[in-house]
Write a protein that holds these residues in place. Structure first.
Motif: not given
Length: 258
Positions: A180-189
């Motif tokens: 979930r944390d990696a998806l948060l960073q991907l979402h922002r990017r």
């Protein structure tokens, strides 16, 4: 290589890409209907990187790296040459990135309710869902317990059940399959990336877009800009962001139109 499955046995090669937090299964019904209506089609439906049962995201994952992973999977599955790309939301943005990164592999791009420009955070439904998802515990004794958590934090029953497709067994309980944390960073990017160059360059593959009248992802301004760049935009007045769920027959007819 991404986890994927195929629908149809024809020789008109197509890849269909799901949206953020989804999996290839989200577009299965549409793919099956399309291949039944047009047996020439053979469709690959992958889980994008970091989604479903595909490999995890890398720290620098963005739309370009996601597009490269799709191209590598096309190669591995025998989908050679230029193919038609169809993408919902994030999948549409990955398709545009592929048209820049590997133009020889993109015959056409069909975008389902997404525009090329950066997505403002206040317009991102996926950002709202992700925020609730991040508040949920990493594991639970049962699927029911996580379902109650998501609904209790404001998600609908249908959306909660959709997210719970991403659970996997963990001992005597369940846990989230994705990071979930990696998806948060991907979402922002990925939401910050500008893909208008893929649309407004002098030469690009045939592009088209269909948008939902109840969705905010493709604004009137973006629709006009797409049209001006030679990308026709169709409107489904009663549909939301998930146009293929709200109006499957209309989306199928649009996909099949010359």
């Amino acid at each position: 290589m991404l986890e994927s499955f195929q629908v149809g046995t024809g020789d008109v090669l197509t890849v269909m890409l799901h949206g953020f937090l989804g999996t290839g299964r989200n577009l299965r019904s549409l793919a099956v209907a399309w291949t039944k209506a047009d047996p020439r089609r053979r469709i690959l439906l992958p889980d994008l990187t970091g989604h479903g049962t595909s490999p995890a995201l890398h720290p620098d994952s963005d739309l370009t790296t996601l597009a490269r992973d799709v191209v590598a999977t096309l190669d591995a599955q025998g989908f050679t040459g230029a193919v038609d790309w169809v993408g919902h939301s994030l999948g549409g943005r990955v398709s545009l990135a592929a048209s820049l990164e590997a133009s020889e592999r993109v015959r056409s791009v069909a975008m389902l309710d997404i525009a090329p420009g950066p997505v403002p955070l206040n317009l991102s439904d996926s950002g709202y869902v992700l925020d609730i998802l991040l508040k949920a515990p990493p594991r639970a004794d049962s699927r029911k317990a996580l379902r109650e958590n998501l609904i209790g934090n404001g998600l609908s029953e249908g959306l909660s059940d959709w997210l719970l497709m991403n659970l996997t067994p963990d001992g005597d309980g369940v846990r989230w399959r994705f990071d979930r944390d990696a998806l948060l960073q991907l979402h922002r990017r990925v939401n910050g990336q500008d893909l208008w160059p893929a649309v407004e360059r002098p030469v690009h593959p045939p592009l088209r877009c269909i948008r939902g009248g109840r969705s905010r992802y493709v604004s009137e301004e973006s629709a006009r800009r797409l049209e001006d760049a030679g990308c026709p935009v169709a409107l489904l007045p009663d549909a939301g962001h998930f146009v293929h769920v709200d109006n499957p027959q209309e989306v199928l007819a649009w996909l099949m139109a010359p």
